[in-house]
Design a protein around this motif. Structure first.
Motif, PDB file in Angstrom:
ATOM      1  N   ARG A 131      -3.128   7.938   5.235  1.00  0.00           N
ATOM      2  CA  ARG A 131      -4.211   7.019   5.615  1.00  0.00           C
ATOM      3  C   ARG A 131      -4.344   5.846   4.646  1.00  0.00           C
ATOM      4  NH1 ARG A 131      -5.908  12.120   5.453  1.00  0.00           N
ATOM      5  NH2 ARG A 131      -7.152  11.793   3.574  1.00  0.00           N
ATOM      6  N   MET A 132      -3.392   5.706   3.740  1.00  0.00           N
ATOM      7  CA  MET A 132      -3.506   4.693   2.699  1.00  0.00           C
ATOM      8  C   MET A 132      -2.539   3.547   2.971  1.00  0.00           C
ATOM      9  SD  MET A 132      -3.332   5.316  -1.439  1.00  0.00           S
ATOM     10  CE  MET A 132      -4.410   6.729  -1.264  1.00  0.00           C
ATOM     11  N   PRO A 133      -3.034   2.353   3.279  1.00  0.00           N
ATOM     12  CA  PRO A 133      -2.144   1.224   3.560  1.00  0.00           C
ATOM     13  C   PRO A 133      -1.507   0.673   2.293  1.00  0.00           C
ATOM     14  CG  PRO A 133      -4.425   0.511   3.648  1.00  0.00           C
ATOM     15  CD  PRO A 133      -4.454   2.001   3.454  1.00  0.00           C
ATOM     16  N   LEU A 134      -0.385  -0.002   2.460  1.00  0.00           N
ATOM     17  CA  LEU A 134       0.351  -0.533   1.325  1.00  0.00           C
ATOM     18  C   LEU A 134      -0.455  -1.543   0.493  1.00  0.00           C
ATOM     19  CD1 LEU A 134       3.101  -0.369  -0.092  1.00  0.00           C
ATOM     20  CD2 LEU A 134       3.841  -2.286   1.325  1.00  0.00           C
ATOM     21  N   PRO A 135      -1.234  -2.453   1.087  1.00  0.00           N
ATOM     22  CA  PRO A 135      -2.010  -3.381   0.255  1.00  0.00           C
ATOM     23  C   PRO A 135      -2.941  -2.665  -0.735  1.00  0.00           C
ATOM     24  CG  PRO A 135      -1.946  -4.164   2.511  1.00  0.00           C
ATOM     25  CD  PRO A 135      -1.339  -2.787   2.529  1.00  0.00           C
ATOM     26  N   ARG A 136      -3.494  -1.545  -0.334  1.00  0.00           N
ATOM     27  CA  ARG A 136      -4.354  -0.780  -1.243  1.00  0.00           C
ATOM     28  C   ARG A 136      -3.551  -0.222  -2.415  1.00  0.00           C
ATOM     29  NH1 ARG A 136      -8.085   4.357   0.697  1.00  0.00           N
ATOM     30  NH2 ARG A 136      -8.701   5.082  -1.385  1.00  0.00           N
ATOM     31  N   MET A 137      -2.336   0.228  -2.140  1.00  0.00           N
ATOM     32  CA  MET A 137      -1.480   0.730  -3.212  1.00  0.00           C
ATOM     33  C   MET A 137      -1.109  -0.394  -4.179  1.00  0.00           C
ATOM     34  SD  MET A 137       1.108   3.194  -1.026  1.00  0.00           S
ATOM     35  CE  MET A 137       0.488   4.419   0.123  1.00  0.00           C
ATOM     36  N   ARG A 138      -0.795  -1.556  -3.629  1.00  0.00           N
ATOM     37  CA  ARG A 138      -0.430  -2.679  -4.484  1.00  0.00           C
ATOM     38  C   ARG A 138      -1.574  -3.093  -5.389  1.00  0.00           C
ATOM     39  NH1 ARG A 138       3.065  -5.974   0.122  1.00  0.00           N
ATOM     40  NH2 ARG A 138       5.130  -5.535  -0.779  1.00  0.00           N
ATOM     41  N   LYS A 139      -2.772  -3.036  -4.875  1.00  0.00           N
ATOM     42  CA  LYS A 139      -3.935  -3.389  -5.702  1.00  0.00           C
ATOM     43  C   LYS A 139      -4.096  -2.408  -6.860  1.00  0.00           C
ATOM     44  CE  LYS A 139      -8.880  -4.369  -5.521  1.00  0.00           C
ATOM     45  NZ  LYS A 139      -8.682  -5.597  -6.315  1.00  0.00           N
ATOM     46  N   ALA A 140      -3.865  -1.117  -6.579  1.00  0.00           N
ATOM     47  CA  ALA A 140      -3.984  -0.105  -7.632  1.00  0.00           C
ATOM     48  C   ALA A 140      -2.919  -0.274  -8.707  1.00  0.00           C
ATOM     49  CB  ALA A 140      -3.888   1.295  -7.022  1.00  0.00           C
ATOM     50  N   LEU A 141      -1.799  -0.914  -8.366  1.00  0.00           N
ATOM     51  CA  LEU A 141      -0.683  -1.075  -9.302  1.00  0.00           C
ATOM     52  C   LEU A 141      -0.780  -2.349 -10.136  1.00  0.00           C
ATOM     53  CD1 LEU A 141       2.301  -0.026  -7.014  1.00  0.00           C
ATOM     54  CD2 LEU A 141       1.522   1.200  -9.050  1.00  0.00           C
ATOM     55  N   THR A 337      12.358   7.270  11.820  1.00  0.00           N
ATOM     56  CA  THR A 337      11.770   8.605  11.714  1.00  0.00           C
ATOM     57  C   THR A 337      11.174   9.023  13.049  1.00  0.00           C
ATOM     58  OG1 THR A 337       9.634   7.718  10.986  1.00  0.00           O
ATOM     59  CG2 THR A 337      11.232   8.287   9.275  1.00  0.00           C
ATOM     60  N   PHE A 338      11.012  10.355  13.217  1.00  0.00           N
ATOM     61  CA  PHE A 338      10.468  10.891  14.464  1.00  0.00           C
ATOM     62  C   PHE A 338       9.366  11.921  14.210  1.00  0.00           C
ATOM     63  CE2 PHE A 338      14.411   9.078  15.896  1.00  0.00           C
ATOM     64  CZ  PHE A 338      14.101   8.588  17.159  1.00  0.00           C
ATOM     65  N   GLY A 339       8.738  11.867  13.055  1.00  0.00           N
ATOM     66  CA  GLY A 339       7.636  12.759  12.753  1.00  0.00           C
ATOM     67  C   GLY A 339       6.710  12.096  11.754  1.00  0.00           C
ATOM     68  N   ALA A 340       5.596  12.753  11.463  1.00  0.00           N
ATOM     69  CA  ALA A 340       4.661  12.231  10.476  1.00  0.00           C
ATOM     70  C   ALA A 340       5.261  12.380   9.087  1.00  0.00           C
ATOM     71  CB  ALA A 340       3.334  12.987  10.558  1.00  0.00           C
ATOM     72  N   ALA A 341       5.354  11.278   8.359  1.00  0.00           N
ATOM     73  CA  ALA A 341       5.920  11.281   7.010  1.00  0.00           C
ATOM     74  C   ALA A 341       5.082  10.374   6.125  1.00  0.00           C
ATOM     75  CB  ALA A 341       7.370  10.798   7.025  1.00  0.00           C
ATOM     76  N   VAL A 342       4.908  10.769   4.874  1.00  0.00           N
ATOM     77  CA  VAL A 342       4.065   9.980   3.969  1.00  0.00           C
ATOM     78  C   VAL A 342       4.657   8.604   3.708  1.00  0.00           C
ATOM     79  CG1 VAL A 342       3.053  12.002   2.859  1.00  0.00           C
ATOM     80  CG2 VAL A 342       5.176  11.031   1.948  1.00  0.00           C
ATOM     81  N   TYR A 343       5.970   8.443   3.910  1.00  0.00           N
ATOM     82  CA  TYR A 343       6.612   7.164   3.628  1.00  0.00           C
ATOM     83  C   TYR A 343       6.798   6.321   4.889  1.00  0.00           C
ATOM     84  CZ  TYR A 343      10.631   9.845   5.281  1.00  0.00           C
ATOM     85  OH  TYR A 343      11.467  10.634   6.025  1.00  0.00           O
ATOM     86  N   ALA A 344       6.359   6.801   6.042  1.00  0.00           N
ATOM     87  CA  ALA A 344       6.607   6.085   7.302  1.00  0.00           C
ATOM     88  C   ALA A 344       5.624   4.932   7.469  1.00  0.00           C
ATOM     89  CB  ALA A 344       6.528   7.048   8.478  1.00  0.00           C
ATOM     90  N   LYS A 345       5.731   3.949   6.598  1.00  0.00           N
ATOM     91  CA  LYS A 345       4.881   2.769   6.636  1.00  0.00           C
ATOM     92  C   LYS A 345       5.570   1.691   7.478  1.00  0.00           C
ATOM     93  CE  LYS A 345       2.003   4.684   3.749  1.00  0.00           C
ATOM     94  NZ  LYS A 345       0.693   5.176   4.223  1.00  0.00           N
ATOM     95  N   PRO A 346       4.813   0.896   8.220  1.00  0.00           N
ATOM     96  CA  PRO A 346       5.436  -0.107   9.100  1.00  0.00           C
ATOM     97  C   PRO A 346       6.221  -1.167   8.348  1.00  0.00           C
ATOM     98  CG  PRO A 346       3.046  -0.422   8.970  1.00  0.00           C
ATOM     99  CD  PRO A 346       3.349   0.898   8.329  1.00  0.00           C
ATOM    100  N   GLU A 347       5.944  -1.347   7.060  1.00  0.00           N
ATOM    101  CA  GLU A 347       6.666  -2.359   6.291  1.00  0.00           C
ATOM    102  C   GLU A 347       8.139  -2.009   6.100  1.00  0.00           C
ATOM    103  OE1 GLU A 347       2.361  -2.687   5.087  1.00  0.00           O
ATOM    104  OE2 GLU A 347       3.785  -1.049   5.450  1.00  0.00           O
ATOM    105  N   PHE A 348       8.483  -0.720   6.116  1.00  0.00           N
ATOM    106  CA  PHE A 348       9.873  -0.380   5.808  1.00  0.00           C
ATOM    107  C   PHE A 348      10.493   0.726   6.650  1.00  0.00           C
ATOM    108  CE2 PHE A 348       6.955   0.777   2.284  1.00  0.00           C
ATOM    109  CZ  PHE A 348       6.820   2.134   2.496  1.00  0.00           C
ATOM    110  N   VAL A 349       9.817   1.264   7.637  1.00  0.00           N
ATOM    111  CA  VAL A 349      10.416   2.248   8.537  1.00  0.00           C
ATOM    112  C   VAL A 349      10.409   1.677   9.950  1.00  0.00           C
ATOM    113  CG1 VAL A 349      10.170   4.533   9.577  1.00  0.00           C
ATOM    114  CG2 VAL A 349       9.837   4.241   7.124  1.00  0.00           C
ATOM    115  N   SER A 350      11.559   1.680  10.603  1.00  0.00           N
ATOM    116  CA  SER A 350      11.710   1.071  11.918  1.00  0.00           C
ATOM    117  C   SER A 350      11.014   1.884  13.000  1.00  0.00           C
ATOM    118  CB  SER A 350      13.201   0.941  12.265  1.00  0.00           C
ATOM    119  OG  SER A 350      13.361   0.465  13.582  1.00  0.00           O
TER     120      SER A 350
END
Length: 433
Positions: A131-141, A337-350
């Protein structure tokens, strides 16, 4: 506010081997009260403190009521478990949350093999990462500026993993008289599991030879190829976080997409999980489906082994939700990917239809993935391992303090309270396991 002296930890089932026992002793040394519920003789063997061990001899349907009694009687503040989908753990997580008990979940590393995963509340498809979008992660970094290491090219402590699995199942099979009502969370009986572990140990040299021959054929042929990253059919991520009822359904999806969309000179390589024990006849399934779809001369099966060399020349990769997908993304290779994965973000998974993906795979945003990976290494990915002595030692150096901290790893980084992480420099220096 809770401190170590008034924290009461209840351990359920952990990874095979001594890790949970070592972790419990270190929490006790910190001043915490610790108990362990054991469901079979294997659980009991790997927990050396008899005074804190609580055997569960009841039927599975008795477990929820027994758990409620334990949570109340011992004033439990923290629940510790390995994986959150097996029935006894899923029931425990639900009841712990209702009582406001903190749930500590361990899993194999999202970035294997030099890391393991520590989260609170849930892992994999139940992780907060979902449930955590990439922009939120970038802000934390924003205040983090550490170089990242390359992903390791081998499994790490696989031999110890297989050994402890065989030992655990041997105790359950041969010395489980006091736990007559125990039922494994998987479909196979304990006897079947034990035989599979023994067969895996015995067959390792032959499997290694088969793997080297298959790798040589793939490298020497010179054709473009795509990789399908297979998982264990009984793995919780596959069973609980995908819509497939079995591995053959996923294989059928791959063959349909490849036959319809891949250029005729492209090949398809199915790579088995390093711990595949043969309970599902993958090689036979792949051969049969390849013939059915008319691509038998363009399909290859690789029985486990190192992934790095295979990915170095791959055009794309497909998986349900294997953690190996992260090695694919680190190399900038297109991934579907074809299942729920923690890395399946739209920025880098087709999200392309598979036929289109095999024809013209869309490349990931590598910069976005590097930010995501950096976030994981600063939060839930801890250096070390469950099975080797060296890996456990490294893991315990950090994880106890993280468990006693008031915030989970993600909150701590976002609020600027995360402890300094030593893992990147250690791994870069070649001391990751």
């Amino acid at each position: 506010m809770l401190n170590a002296e008034n924290r009461h930890f209840l351990f359920l089932q952990g990874p095979h081997g001594p890790f949970f026992g070592r972790l419990g002793r270190m929490l006790q040394a910190a001043g915490c009260q610790v108990w362990r519920v054991g469901f079979n003789r294997g659980d009991e063997f790997f927990w050396s403190d008899r005074d804190s061990y609580i055997p569960f001899h009841g039927h599975p349907e008795d477990w929820p009521e027994t758990l409620e009694a334990l949570l109340a009687a011992h004033g439990i503040t923290d629940l510790v478990l390995y994986g959150d989908t097996r029935p006894i753990h899923a029931q425990a997580v639900a009841r712990a949350r209702a009582r406001g008990v903190t749930v500590h979940v361990f899993e194999e590393g999202y970035l294997r093999p030099y890391w393991v995963t520590y989260e609170r509340g849930g892992s994999n498809g139940h992780s907060r990462l979902m449930r955590m979008p990439l922009p939120r992660m970038r802000k934390a970094l924003e205040n983090c500026d550490i170089d990242q290491p390359d992903p390791p090219g081998h499994w790490g402590d696989m031999r110890e993993h297989v050994f402890y699995g065989a030992l655990y199942h041997a105790f359950v099979l041969l010395a489980n008289r006091r736990y007559r009502n125990f039922r494994p969370h998987r479909d196979l009986t304990v006897r079947q599991e034990f035989k599979l572990y023994l067969r895996r140990l015995w067959a390792m040299p032959l499997i290694s030879l088969q793997r080297r021959v298959a790798q040589w054929r793939i490298r020497s042929a010179g054709y473009p190829y795509h990789v399908v990253l297979l998982q264990l059919a009984h793995d919780s991520s596959f069973r609980s976080h995908s819509n497939y009822n079995g591995m053959e359904e996923f294989l059928e999806t791959c063959f349909e997409g490849f036959a319809a969309g891949a250029p005729r000179h492209h090949h398809l390589v199915f790579k088995a999980h390093p711990l595949d024990d043969g309970r599902v006849p993958l090689r036979r399934m792949v051969r049969r489906l390849a013939q059915r779809h008319g691509v038998a001369d363009r399909v290859h099966f690789l029985p486990g082994g190192k992934l790095a060399a295979l990915l170095n020349h791959a055009r794309s990769a497909v998986t349900v939700n294997s953690t190996a997908g992260q090695q694919v993304l680190w190399r900038g290779i297109p991934l579907r990917t074809f299942g729920a994965a923690v890395y399946a973000k739209p920025e880098f998974v087709s999200d392309q239809p598979l036929a289109e993906f095999f024809a013209r795979p869309r490349r990931p945003d590598s910069r976005a993935y590097r930010d995501y990976r950096h976030f994981l290494l600063e939060t839930s990915q801890l250096p070390g391992g469950f099975y080797s002595v060296r890996g456990r030692r490294m893991l315990l150096r950090q994880v106890v303090d993280m468990m006693l901290a008031p915030e989970d790893p993600y909150e701590a980084l976002e609020r600027g309270n995360a402890a300094p992480r030593q893992q990147l420099r250690l791994v870069q220096a070649g001391r990751g396991q």
